[in-house]
Enzyme design. Structure first.
Site, PDB file in Angstrom:
ATOM      1  N   GLU A 127      20.787  25.283 -81.263  1.00  0.00           N
ATOM      2  CA  GLU A 127      19.505  25.922 -81.605  1.00  0.00           C
ATOM      3  C   GLU A 127      18.618  24.953 -82.361  1.00  0.00           C
ATOM      4  O   GLU A 127      19.110  24.158 -83.163  1.00  0.00           O
ATOM      5  CB  GLU A 127      19.758  27.143 -82.514  1.00  0.00           C
ATOM      6  CG  GLU A 127      19.748  28.472 -81.787  1.00  0.00           C
ATOM      7  CD  GLU A 127      18.345  28.986 -81.471  1.00  0.00           C
ATOM      8  OE1 GLU A 127      17.404  28.187 -81.318  1.00  0.00           O
ATOM      9  OE2 GLU A 127      18.201  30.216 -81.382  1.00  0.00           O
ATOM     10  N   ASP A 128      17.319  25.064 -82.146  1.00  0.00           N
ATOM     11  CA  ASP A 128      16.389  24.271 -82.941  1.00  0.00           C
ATOM     12  C   ASP A 128      16.346  24.805 -84.374  1.00  0.00           C
ATOM     13  O   ASP A 128      16.453  24.064 -85.333  1.00  0.00           O
ATOM     14  CB  ASP A 128      14.987  24.289 -82.317  1.00  0.00           C
ATOM     15  CG  ASP A 128      14.512  25.688 -81.939  1.00  0.00           C
ATOM     16  OD1 ASP A 128      15.261  26.664 -82.116  1.00  0.00           O
ATOM     17  OD2 ASP A 128      13.370  25.813 -81.462  1.00  0.00           O
TER      18      ASP A 128
ATOM     19  N   ASP B 107      16.063  31.405 -87.976  1.00  0.00           N
ATOM     20  CA  ASP B 107      15.071  31.970 -88.894  1.00  0.00           C
ATOM     21  C   ASP B 107      15.618  33.299 -89.419  1.00  0.00           C
ATOM     22  O   ASP B 107      16.399  33.330 -90.369  1.00  0.00           O
ATOM     23  CB  ASP B 107      13.762  32.110 -88.098  1.00  0.00           C
ATOM     24  CG  ASP B 107      12.603  32.647 -88.896  1.00  0.00           C
ATOM     25  OD1 ASP B 107      12.612  32.529 -90.127  1.00  0.00           O
ATOM     26  OD2 ASP B 107      11.662  33.183 -88.281  1.00  0.00           O
TER      27      ASP B 107
ATOM     28  N   PHE C 249       6.488  27.953 -91.865  1.00  0.00           N
ATOM     29  CA  PHE C 249       6.416  27.624 -90.448  1.00  0.00           C
ATOM     30  C   PHE C 249       6.388  26.113 -90.225  1.00  0.00           C
ATOM     31  O   PHE C 249       5.625  25.394 -90.865  1.00  0.00           O
ATOM     32  CB  PHE C 249       5.171  28.266 -89.845  1.00  0.00           C
ATOM     33  CG  PHE C 249       5.175  28.273 -88.354  1.00  0.00           C
ATOM     34  CD1 PHE C 249       5.969  29.163 -87.644  1.00  0.00           C
ATOM     35  CD2 PHE C 249       4.382  27.374 -87.649  1.00  0.00           C
ATOM     36  CE1 PHE C 249       5.975  29.155 -86.262  1.00  0.00           C
ATOM     37  CE2 PHE C 249       4.388  27.375 -86.262  1.00  0.00           C
ATOM     38  CZ  PHE C 249       5.176  28.262 -85.568  1.00  0.00           C
TER      39      PHE C 249
ATOM     40  N   ARG D 147       4.958  20.340 -79.682  1.00  0.00           N
ATOM     41  CA  ARG D 147       6.388  20.032 -79.456  1.00  0.00           C
ATOM     42  C   ARG D 147       6.640  18.534 -79.401  1.00  0.00           C
ATOM     43  O   ARG D 147       7.746  18.073 -79.667  1.00  0.00           O
ATOM     44  CB  ARG D 147       6.852  20.638 -78.119  1.00  0.00           C
ATOM     45  CG  ARG D 147       6.834  22.155 -78.081  1.00  0.00           C
ATOM     46  CD  ARG D 147       7.574  22.646 -76.835  1.00  0.00           C
ATOM     47  NE  ARG D 147       7.279  24.031 -76.511  1.00  0.00           N
ATOM     48  CZ  ARG D 147       7.898  25.081 -77.040  1.00  0.00           C
ATOM     49  NH1 ARG D 147       8.845  24.899 -77.929  1.00  0.00           N
ATOM     50  NH2 ARG D 147       7.560  26.298 -76.681  1.00  0.00           N
TER      51      ARG D 147
HETATM   52  P1  5GP Z   1      15.216  34.100 -85.237  1.00  0.00           P
HETATM   53  O1  5GP Z   1      15.629  34.935 -84.082  1.00  0.00           O
HETATM   54  O2  5GP Z   1      16.352  33.406 -85.939  1.00  0.00           O
HETATM   55  O3  5GP Z   1      14.325  34.843 -86.186  1.00  0.00           O
HETATM   56  O4  5GP Z   1      14.242  32.982 -84.677  1.00  0.00           O
HETATM   57  C1  5GP Z   1      14.677  31.994 -83.865  1.00  0.00           C
HETATM   58  C2  5GP Z   1      13.547  31.428 -83.043  1.00  0.00           C
HETATM   59  O5  5GP Z   1      12.246  31.673 -83.629  1.00  0.00           O
HETATM   60  C3  5GP Z   1      13.668  29.937 -82.963  1.00  0.00           C
HETATM   61  O6  5GP Z   1      14.502  29.535 -81.905  1.00  0.00           O
HETATM   62  C4  5GP Z   1      12.237  29.498 -82.774  1.00  0.00           C
HETATM   63  O7  5GP Z   1      11.896  29.544 -81.417  1.00  0.00           O
HETATM   64  C5  5GP Z   1      11.429  30.545 -83.516  1.00  0.00           C
HETATM   65  N1  5GP Z   1      11.060  30.081 -84.869  1.00  0.00           N
HETATM   66  C6  5GP Z   1      11.551  30.516 -86.045  1.00  0.00           C
HETATM   67  N2  5GP Z   1      11.009  29.875 -87.090  1.00  0.00           N
HETATM   68  C7  5GP Z   1      10.132  28.985 -86.558  1.00  0.00           C
HETATM   69  C8  5GP Z   1       9.252  27.994 -87.137  1.00  0.00           C
HETATM   70  O8  5GP Z   1       9.147  27.770 -88.368  1.00  0.00           O
HETATM   71  N3  5GP Z   1       8.527  27.262 -86.243  1.00  0.00           N
HETATM   72  C9  5GP Z   1       8.593  27.438 -84.904  1.00  0.00           C
HETATM   73  N4  5GP Z   1       7.814  26.665 -84.151  1.00  0.00           N
HETATM   74  N5  5GP Z   1       9.399  28.359 -84.325  1.00  0.00           N
HETATM   75  C10 5GP Z   1      10.171  29.114 -85.149  1.00  0.00           C
END
Ligand code: 5GP
Length: 178
Positions: free
Chosen positions: A102-103, A106, A155, A168
């Site tokens: 995963e990148d 969150d 963010f 990106r």
């Molecule tokens: P989660 O499901 O854990 O809330 O979010 C995961 C996804 O939300 C990540 O794979 C990403 O695509 C997006 N995301 C969460 N935080 C950020 C952020 O700070 N920047 C960006 N560009 N995408 C985010």
């Protein structure tokens, strides 16, 4: 560049490309050590993880496979609360050592919804690698087994991560300016 503009927002350099490459090397070392002779299958979560996955995978010296899936729970800068699978899994995971790439983790919602789908296939093991983790944003607690950087709940863009489609294509990571 220390500041970049994407759409209507200004972002400030947050993690340099050198620090990212160093961390990717450390993560690869740990995976090379832990997965030797296990022929793991890496599953990279598109779109955001594509650059991280490529860099990490190039640094692996063990036998390893990789596959890509597409999930999304984010629109703009707020979680839309919906998880969509656009590209499905086409490999058999039964009895395999599976590693999710995963990148960023969150709220944890995306993986929280997706992991049970994988567990259903009864992999031999299932671990999570995330380049970035925002512990303060956690809603769905999740164990990130291999973590790059812990960052505050702000963010970020770059190195595969976008803001409404753009941003990106940078080698460093940038944080939204106040
Ligand atoms: P989660 O499901 O854990 O809330 O979010 C995961 C996804 O939300 C990540 O794979 C990403 O695509 C997006 N995301 C969460 N935080 C950020 C952020 O700070 N920047 C960006 N560009 N995408 C985010």
């Amino acid at each position: 560049m220390t500041r970049i503009r994407i759409h209507d927002k200004i972002f400030t350099l947050y993690i340099s490309k050198e620090d990212i490459q160093q961390k990717v090397g450390e993560l690869a070392n740990a995976l090379n050590r832990d997965y030797e002779h296990k022929n793991p299958i890496f599953i990279a979560v598109l779109n955001g993880a594509f650059i991280f996955a490529a860099d990490l995978f190039k640094s692996l010296i063990i036998d390893a496979e990789i596959s890509f899936i597409k999930l999304a729970s984010y629109k703009g800068m707020k979680s839309s609360g919906q998880v969509i699978t656009a590209i499905g899994l086409d490999i058999e995971l039964y009895d395999r050592h599976v590693v999710i790439l995963e990148d960023i983790v969150d709220t944890g919602k995306t993986l929280n919804e997706f992991l049970p789908q994988l567990m259903h296939q009864q992999p031999a093991s299932l671990k999570i690698v995330a380049l970035l983790h925002k512990p303060a944003a956690t809603v769905y607690p999740l164990k990130v087994d291999y973590k790059g950087f812990e960052i505050p709940d702000k963010f970020v863009v770059g190195y595969g991560l976008d803001y409404n489609g753009l941003g990106r294509n940078t080698a460093s990571i940038y944080q939204l300016s106040e």
